[in-house]
Design a protein around this motif. Structure first.
Motif, PDB file in Angstrom:
ATOM      1  N   ALA A  87      13.255 -41.525  16.495  1.00  0.00           N
ATOM      2  CA  ALA A  87      13.412 -40.597  17.611  1.00  0.00           C
ATOM      3  C   ALA A  87      14.883 -40.217  17.771  1.00  0.00           C
ATOM      4  CB  ALA A  87      12.889 -41.231  18.887  1.00  0.00           C
ATOM      5  N   ASP A  88      15.126 -38.956  18.027  1.00  0.00           N
ATOM      6  CA  ASP A  88      16.482 -38.462  18.287  1.00  0.00           C
ATOM      7  C   ASP A  88      16.587 -38.040  19.744  1.00  0.00           C
ATOM      8  OD1 ASP A  88      17.364 -38.835  15.734  1.00  0.00           O
ATOM      9  OD2 ASP A  88      17.124 -36.745  15.118  1.00  0.00           O
ATOM     10  N   ARG A  89      17.770 -38.227  20.310  1.00  0.00           N
ATOM     11  CA  ARG A  89      17.998 -37.794  21.683  1.00  0.00           C
ATOM     12  C   ARG A  89      18.139 -36.282  21.729  1.00  0.00           C
ATOM     13  NH1 ARG A  89      18.905 -41.789  25.226  1.00  0.00           N
ATOM     14  NH2 ARG A  89      19.950 -40.713  26.928  1.00  0.00           N
ATOM     15  N   ILE A  90      17.527 -35.702  22.733  1.00  0.00           N
ATOM     16  CA  ILE A  90      17.655 -34.271  22.973  1.00  0.00           C
ATOM     17  C   ILE A  90      18.465 -34.114  24.249  1.00  0.00           C
ATOM     18  CG2 ILE A  90      16.426 -32.149  23.488  1.00  0.00           C
ATOM     19  CD1 ILE A  90      14.085 -33.228  21.923  1.00  0.00           C
ATOM     20  N   THR A  91      19.543 -33.358  24.164  1.00  0.00           N
ATOM     21  CA  THR A  91      20.404 -33.200  25.325  1.00  0.00           C
ATOM     22  C   THR A  91      19.797 -32.200  26.306  1.00  0.00           C
ATOM     23  OG1 THR A  91      21.664 -31.428  24.297  1.00  0.00           O
ATOM     24  CG2 THR A  91      22.450 -33.671  23.918  1.00  0.00           C
ATOM     25  N   THR A 101      20.287 -28.572  25.296  1.00  0.00           N
ATOM     26  CA  THR A 101      19.321 -28.071  24.316  1.00  0.00           C
ATOM     27  C   THR A 101      18.038 -27.633  25.002  1.00  0.00           C
ATOM     28  OG1 THR A 101      20.229 -29.569  22.655  1.00  0.00           O
ATOM     29  CG2 THR A 101      18.053 -28.657  22.221  1.00  0.00           C
TER      30      THR A 101
END
Length: 60
Positions: free
Chosen positions: A24-28, A31
């Motif tokens: 999983a990647d962090r979404i700011t 974004t």
């Protein structure tokens, strides 16, 4: 069907391995905001254009 003959499944797995991140990647928030505002601004522009055209046509 044997796994080696399942071309679609193999293609999907290769696609996921090459393009998707491993976890999983962090979404700011920026974004998310940019992704939400772009369609809203686009549709607002279309509505303004339709409003101006309608007023010009209805004015005659």
């Amino acid at each position: 069907m044997r796994p080696e003959h399942c071309v679609t499944r193999n293609h999907i797995e290769v696609w996921h391995e090459r393009l998707l991140p491993s976890g999983a990647d962090r979404i700011t928030f920026l974004t998310v905001l940019r992704g939400s505002l772009l369609p809203i601004l686009l549709w607002a522009g279309v509505a303004c254009f339709a409003y101006v055209v309608y007023n010009l046509v209805a004015g005659f």
